[in-house]
Enzyme design. Structure first.
Site, mmCIF file in Angstrom:
data_model
loop_
_atom_site.group_PDB
_atom_site.id
_atom_site.type_symbol
_atom_site.label_atom_id
_atom_site.label_comp_id
_atom_site.label_asym_id
_atom_site.label_seq_id
_atom_site.Cartn_x
_atom_site.Cartn_y
_atom_site.Cartn_z
ATOM 1 N N HIS A 247 -1.873 5.363 -5.990
ATOM 2 C CA HIS A 247 -3.189 5.995 -6.198
ATOM 3 C C HIS A 247 -3.117 7.491 -5.864
ATOM 4 O O HIS A 247 -3.930 8.025 -5.120
ATOM 5 C CB HIS A 247 -4.263 5.298 -5.356
ATOM 6 N N ASP B 213 -10.053 3.646 -3.912
ATOM 7 C CA ASP B 213 -8.641 4.033 -3.975
ATOM 8 C C ASP B 213 -8.401 5.174 -4.952
ATOM 9 O O ASP B 213 -7.417 5.907 -4.824
ATOM 10 C CB ASP B 213 -7.771 2.838 -4.390
ATOM 11 N N LYS C 135 0.826 -1.205 0.000
ATOM 12 C CA LYS C 135 0.000 0.000 0.000
ATOM 13 C C LYS C 135 0.861 1.255 0.000
ATOM 14 O O LYS C 135 2.049 1.226 0.306
ATOM 15 C CB LYS C 135 -0.930 0.012 1.215
#
Length: 370
Positions: free
Chosen positions: A96, A270, A75
């Protein structure tokens, strides 16, 4: 190259960026790999397994960041990690950026090299590092949606597949890509009445050919969406524009036209979400309710099934990580257009147009570096 694998510290994120198998492959290529202690625990990989294949275990996240030339993560870095990222350090993970301005500005300030899984793109426009997690999230969206349709969890009290003599739930899927396709497979397999909406007629024709009889296709438009929301029980947001914010297909005013207990699952969270009322949630506190409509918008859905997700993700990311480690990011990106398209921020410059557009930041053409 010196590669670092920190433990993921986002809420309820149990995945890890490298398995012991992946460490072994990198070691075979002559690279040094530092893994933070307990980084693999959530996915079922013990420290001993990493040590046995040659990883060097470090007790703290600070040590991993300080020693590594390339950080491999799952992440995006969260605020506690911003200050740990060094100038010229390569960070290879999901970012993202277009949905998170503070992260974008922090990575600009760090002067690091940010290569985003979600914008690595093949010649056929497919996104090889997004596909495995999209497959997991698409399938999970139905699993979670079916659960939250239960009355004790504030849903309408409907069994997704119905029973003989009682109609099944009606499921509306916005987007016919990987997420939407996997969601449709799961929903259809459970016996639901499924409709997929998309803007691409070729894609709709393909889905119409391969899907079972309880899956229908429909051209996506505001008119069709407004018509359908009035009697659908579960709505899945599965729209993706690579690297950019998702379009808002379900607006705030549409909620009043939905029946109480309707469930919305936004897999596009996201990238900002494709429902106007979407806000990121966590596995710890996954839902909220607006106008009696249940919203599920967990930003790391695959993190709930970390064993499956870690294996699926690392199967896809490892070949690219090996290229970057063997050649360095500049040579690897010159020789691979797929990796080149993954570059989002380089040493303070935004080199991915959708990210610069999202926050009106200066755009620097990649040619300055590659």
């Amino acid at each position: 190259m010196i590669i670092g694998v920190p433990k993921e510290i986002k809420n309820n994120e149990n995945r890890v960026a490298l398995t012991p198998s992946g460490v072994k492959e990198l070691k075979k290529h002559g690279h040094q790999v530092f893994v933070q202690m307990t980084a693999g625990d959530g996915s079922g990989f013990a420290d001993e397994e990493y040590a046995n294949v040659g990883a060097e275990l470090l007790p703290t996240i600070e040590e991993v960041y300080s020693k590594a030339e390339m950080i491999v993560k799952v992440k995006e870095p969260i605020e506690a990690e911003y200050k740990l990222i060094k100038k010229d350090q390569l960070v290879f993970t999901y970012f993202h950026f277009a949905s998170h301005e503070p992260l974008t500005r922090a990575m600009i300030d760090s002067k690091s090299v940010c290569l985003a899984y979600e914008t690595v793109e093949k010649a056929d426009r497919s996104l090889p590092l997004l596909v495995p997690m999209s497959e997991v999230a698409g399938r999970m969206s139905i699993q979670q949606g079916a659960k939250y349709l239960e009355k004790p969890l504030k849903g309408r009290g409907i069994l997704l597949g119905g029973v003989p003599g009682v109609r099944p739930a009606k499921v509306m899927i916005l987007g016919g890509g990987i997420v939407g396709t996997e969601a449709a497979k799961m929903a259809a397999g459970m016996g639901a009445d499924v409709t997929i909406l998309d803007l691409s007629l070729p894609r709709l024709r393909y889905l119409d050919d391969v899907m079972p009889a309880n899956v229908k296709t429909l051209m996506s438009s505001e008119y069709n969406i407004r018509e359908m929301i009035t009697d659908h029980d579960l709505i899945i947001g599965a729209v993706l524009i690579p690297g950019a914010k998702a379009p808002k297909l379900i607006t705030r005013d549409m909620l009043k036209d939905m029946r109480p207990g309707t469930v919305l699952v936004d897999v596009a969270v996201d990238q900002g979400g494709c429902f106007e009322t979407t806000k990121p949630t966590t596995h710890q506190d996954p839902i909220y309710i607006i106008d009696d409509v249940v919203h599920y918008s967990v930003a790391n859905m695959p993190g709930a099934v970390p064993y499956t997700s870690t294996l699926a993700l690392t199967n896809a990311t490892l070949p690219y990580a090996i290229q970057l480690a063997n050649k360095g990011w500049e040579k690897a990106c010159k020789e691979s257009n797929e990796l080149k398209l993954g570059l989002n921020i380089i040493k303070g410059d935004v080199v991915y147009k959708a990210v610069s557009d999202a926050f009106n930041l200066p755009y620097t053409p990649l040619e300055k570096y590659i």
